[in-house]
Write a protein that holds these residues in place. Sequence first.
Motif: not given
Length: 561
Positions: A214-215, A218-219, A222-223
């Motif tokens: 993840a970045n 929030q990412d 999402k993942k």
Amino acid sequence: MNANSVKSDIEIAQAATMKPIMEIGEKVGLMPDDLELFGKYKAKLSNEALSRINRNENGKVILVTAINPTPAGEGKSTVTVGLGDALNRLGKNAMIAMREPSLGPTMGVKGGATGGGYAQVLPMEDINLHFTGDIHAITTANNALAALIDNHLQQGNELKIDQRRIVWKRVLDLNDRALRKVIIGLGGPVQGVPREDGFDITVASEVMAVLCLANDLQDLKKKLGKMVIAYNIDRQPVTVSDLGAEGALALLLKEAVKPNIVQTLEHTPALIHGGPFANIAHGCNSVIATKAAAKLADYVVTEAGFGADLGAEKFLHIKARSAGIKPEAVVIVATVRALKMHGGLRKDQLATEDIEALTTGFANLKKHVETIESFGLPFVVAINRFVHDTDNELKVLSALCDQYQIPYAMTEVWEHGGEGGILLAEKVLKLIDNKQSNFEALYNIKDSLEEKINAIAKKVYGAGQVDFTAKARKQMQDFTAQGWSSLPICMAKTQYSLSDDPAKLGRPEDFSITIRELKPSIGAGFIVALTGDVMTMPGLPKAPAAMKMDVDENGNAIGLF
């Protein structure tokens, strides 16, 4: 150094003097408010710090990998730490980015992942045990999801989940073979819906892979929502977002997603974050930590698990591709001891000089060199010197490298710390300054799943052919129909051999790789291909390392390596 006078890793670590972590952070431009402290010597980078440093230019990433591991030890993490220290000794602004150790191998047989000798990250005891609780948070998030799935079945099963096709397992951060297959929900209607289940080790959880790829938060959410947990009665995938659980999972992980900063024995800053295994997952520390280190330092030394056939291949095909990371140089760690084992010796024979075994085992190193060359990356072999290596053996290994025009550097960071890695650091810097990197993946992401698996097996492992079970072929068809064929492959394979047979050491030829089944890790963004008998829940050895561990009256660890 006399072998009889060698101090243990923990003795060296306990005698070291650490600096306050705020002082370590200042070296790379971090301010006191950027750090969320866990005592004096550990901290997490705050979200505000991560956001601010994102405006900085990127430093150069150096990847450390190795030959296939053996019980003799290769010292990949040790070389990673020593190289970072050596770069700082040369006046460079360097950081280290490594994985967090799992309690499974720590209490089992492999040991920790904090380096060794005079090339260690500190506080060694904390990092190898509970550290800042990241792996425990991942365990909790994974098992919270498992509980929500079983509760969904109990409360009416609105999603029409086929309880025979639930693929989400519970996890535990320990080796425990008795939990591989279990029956849950026994005892009548109020105890839930009875079904077959099982446990994986925490570092094999897709939650771990998602956190590491993840970045940002929030990412991550999402993942997490994309993770496949089961199939319904129409054999269609059911995801975390279908269940509506991604928010709760992200909440449980909101602190764990922040990278941890510690220091080496020589006070080089190190970010240690995430810990997926490389034989059953992608084997790299978190994207967030690697990117943060690149924003804070001019040079980042990072490692990928096990040999170049596993960790490095996955770093280059999965992590680098998804995160936009381009390594500038690669270090391949090898030892005389390990090469002699690849040449046919047993561990109890390694103290005896054996040039024939060394020469035979050199083929394993040569294959990993060819693999890194095929990616278009400049490299240097770090010959990690051990106490029992003879001058003649080192001379022969050097001559073999010269014969095949393989650049190498004698490395003695275990004994001498950063000073023992100066030659290696100088050669790495020369590679980077010459701008020789022409990094290119070995397969196109748009290739079919079968083509990508073949590319890895044949180009990286040297396999003659790949055999797919009927189950695996059916899964490839199903996954393609679901639109998952454009994802990269994460091979689950024994770390001990280039093949899927752990007994085939050295450089086996004319062998077949068997793909027994595939697993979708859609949240992480890859398809896992399982080979051989690789287990996602390891077992303990006959004499677990835990049996030699203790703690004294002052709370100091005993027997921890």
